[in-house]
Scaffold this motif. Sequence first.
Motif, PDB file in Angstrom:
ATOM      1  N   LEU A  93       0.240 -16.885  -3.914  1.00 15.69           N
ATOM      2  CA  LEU A  93       1.826 -17.059  -4.486  1.00 15.69           C
ATOM      3  C   LEU A  93       2.661 -17.758  -3.681  1.00 15.69           C
ATOM      4  O   LEU A  93       2.618 -16.947  -3.229  1.00 15.69           O
ATOM      5  CB  LEU A  93       2.011 -16.105  -5.716  1.00 15.69           C
ATOM      6  N   PRO A  94       3.064 -18.499  -4.143  1.00 11.00           N
ATOM      7  CA  PRO A  94       4.334 -19.042  -3.975  1.00 11.00           C
ATOM      8  C   PRO A  94       5.272 -18.374  -3.854  1.00 11.00           C
ATOM      9  O   PRO A  94       5.803 -17.582  -4.904  1.00 11.00           O
ATOM     10  CB  PRO A  94       4.428 -20.613  -4.576  1.00 11.00           C
ATOM     11  N   GLY A  95       6.455 -17.896  -2.576  1.00 16.64           N
ATOM     12  CA  GLY A  95       6.991 -17.312  -2.885  1.00 16.64           C
ATOM     13  C   GLY A  95       6.920 -15.906  -2.546  1.00 16.64           C
ATOM     14  O   GLY A  95       8.233 -15.226  -2.921  1.00 16.64           O
ATOM     15  N   LEU A  96       5.588 -15.812  -2.147  1.00  8.00           N
ATOM     16  CA  LEU A  96       5.418 -13.809  -2.554  1.00  8.00           C
ATOM     17  C   LEU A  96       5.566 -13.572  -1.115  1.00  8.00           C
ATOM     18  O   LEU A  96       4.111 -14.500  -1.072  1.00  8.00           O
ATOM     19  CB  LEU A  96       4.067 -13.768  -3.284  1.00  8.00           C
ATOM     20  N   ASP A  97       6.171 -12.532  -0.268  1.00  8.77           N
ATOM     21  CA  ASP A  97       5.647 -12.074   0.382  1.00  8.77           C
ATOM     22  C   ASP A  97       4.734 -11.056   0.866  1.00  8.77           C
ATOM     23  O   ASP A  97       4.645  -9.415   0.047  1.00  8.77           O
ATOM     24  CB  ASP A  97       6.825 -11.708   1.875  1.00  8.77           C
ATOM     25  N   SER A  98       3.212 -11.358   0.813  1.00  9.15           N
ATOM     26  CA  SER A  98       1.855 -10.516   0.407  1.00  9.15           C
ATOM     27  C   SER A  98       1.336  -9.373   1.148  1.00  9.15           C
ATOM     28  O   SER A  98       0.574  -8.485   1.349  1.00  9.15           O
ATOM     29  CB  SER A  98       0.689 -10.763   0.080  1.00  9.15           C
ATOM     30  N   SER A  99       2.657  -9.420   2.058  1.00  7.72           N
ATOM     31  CA  SER A  99       1.971  -8.711   4.251  1.00  7.72           C
ATOM     32  C   SER A  99       2.405  -7.451   4.141  1.00  7.72           C
ATOM     33  O   SER A  99       2.035  -6.739   4.897  1.00  7.72           O
ATOM     34  CB  SER A  99       2.967  -9.206   5.271  1.00  7.72           C
ATOM     35  N   GLY A 100       2.893  -6.806   3.047  1.00  7.10           N
ATOM     36  CA  GLY A 100       3.005  -5.614   2.970  1.00  7.10           C
ATOM     37  C   GLY A 100       3.634  -4.636   1.444  1.00  7.10           C
ATOM     38  O   GLY A 100       2.521  -5.298   0.438  1.00  7.10           O
ATOM     39  N   ARG A 101       4.874  -3.798   0.797  1.00 11.80           N
ATOM     40  CA  ARG A 101       4.642  -3.299  -0.031  1.00 11.80           C
ATOM     41  C   ARG A 101       5.743  -4.393  -0.642  1.00 11.80           C
ATOM     42  O   ARG A 101       5.952  -5.641  -0.391  1.00 11.80           O
ATOM     43  CB  ARG A 101       5.687  -2.518   0.459  1.00 11.80           C
ATOM     44  N   LEU A 102       4.822  -4.858  -2.086  1.00  9.11           N
ATOM     45  CA  LEU A 102       5.658  -5.749  -2.395  1.00  9.11           C
ATOM     46  C   LEU A 102       6.979  -5.272  -3.757  1.00  9.11           C
ATOM     47  O   LEU A 102       6.960  -4.208  -4.094  1.00  9.11           O
ATOM     48  CB  LEU A 102       4.660  -5.991  -4.021  1.00  9.11           C
ATOM     49  N   ALA A 103       8.086  -6.445  -3.718  1.00  7.80           N
ATOM     50  CA  ALA A 103       9.379  -6.158  -3.951  1.00  7.80           C
ATOM     51  C   ALA A 103       9.226  -6.265  -5.610  1.00  7.80           C
ATOM     52  O   ALA A 103       9.020  -6.718  -6.233  1.00  7.80           O
ATOM     53  CB  ALA A 103      10.417  -7.439  -3.132  1.00  7.80           C
ATOM     54  N   SER A 104       9.458  -5.243  -5.971  1.00  9.22           N
ATOM     55  CA  SER A 104       9.600  -5.538  -7.705  1.00  9.22           C
ATOM     56  C   SER A 104      10.973  -4.061  -7.617  1.00  9.22           C
ATOM     57  O   SER A 104      11.412  -3.911  -7.297  1.00  9.22           O
ATOM     58  CB  SER A 104       8.668  -4.325  -8.095  1.00  9.22           C
ATOM     59  N   GLU A 105      10.685  -4.568  -9.874  1.00  7.57           N
ATOM     60  CA  GLU A 105      11.852  -3.784  -9.805  1.00  7.57           C
ATOM     61  C   GLU A 105      11.179  -2.671 -10.426  1.00  7.57           C
ATOM     62  O   GLU A 105      10.316  -2.975 -11.792  1.00  7.57           O
ATOM     63  CB  GLU A 105      13.032  -4.211 -10.757  1.00  7.57           C
TER      64      GLU A 105
END
Length: 362
Positions: A296-308
């Motif tokens: 997905l554009p702009g998503l760093d999927s290399s590790g833990r997904l940043a989320s709220e």
Amino acid sequence: MQYETVVIGAGQAGLSAGYHLAQRGEPFVILDAADRVGGSWLNRWDSLALFTPAIRDSLPGAEFGGGYTFPSREELLSYLERYAEQFELPVRLGVHVDGLFREGEGFRVTAGSESFLTRNVILATGAHRVPKIPAFAGELSPDIVQLHSADYRNPGQLQPGTVLIVGAGNSGAEIGVEVGKTHKVLLAGRNVGYLPIEMRGWQGKLTFPVIWWVWEHILTEKKKPGRKVQAEALEGHGELLIRQKEKDLLAVGIERIARIAGVVDGVPQTEDGDLVDVANVIWCTGFKSDFAWVDLPGLDSSGRLASERGCVTGQPGLYVLGQEFQYMFNSHTIGGVGKDAAYVVRDLSRRAPARELDLKSS
């Protein structure tokens, strides 16, 4: 195929999300590659007993039952199957999701030749999916039997001779105590210590409600103690042994050695430079995130997904459940994931636009 919401993963996180989606009347489907619901519990050793008692092992809407006992792996899997049936959750098994892409305002989920168009995606694959094994494992002699804890089932898989267990956390200690009854066991790794109470007896029964309350209300992202513990957990600091004590390890003759730093001539070598002559190695070295297939554009999927609290940052309509310390210390546990699932589904329902997305059938 077109769905309002696609949930990926039919373990405790995916089923919890499914329950809350169904309660709100949201149309959805749950996809999982396995042939049975259960998520990561399908890849655990035969004798595994949960670290939390049955009184805290319930998903939303259905009590596990059993009081202050520690359910077996098979008892938990049976409960998860009954749960999916009781609430008639639309689970599709044998569907191996291999891609997630943007499609207009929504998403395209791919699984081989199949494609699913959806407004929302909930990634519920959990925290314990892909075994983490050091690169030097490939240098071990082919005469040594190697298993990760995800592949270990019972001592019958091991050949005669010494067993090296790499990783001295809860999995290493539990497997070590079992294997120590039939093999000589060397346990490599830092001594992480243990809970000073006996969780299996009256001390645990008396204090566990307090421990759970602290996990759920004090050790959260909103509070300073929680943020400190979360940072330590994400840095890989070992947790205390929950059930086993040092005396339990000594009782079966387990010998502690320094951590394994590499391999020399096919033989494991400790950080002290000692070569360890063993016939078997069990890697209790944990797991890593498995989001490399998310594009997905702009998503760093290399590790833990940043989320709220499960709402993935910068990706409207994308959610994640079951990450370690996602919001509170016990977010990834069977008794804790339901709270995060409820939050995620509330957000999903709130952001649903009045108009329908223009999703074309694949």
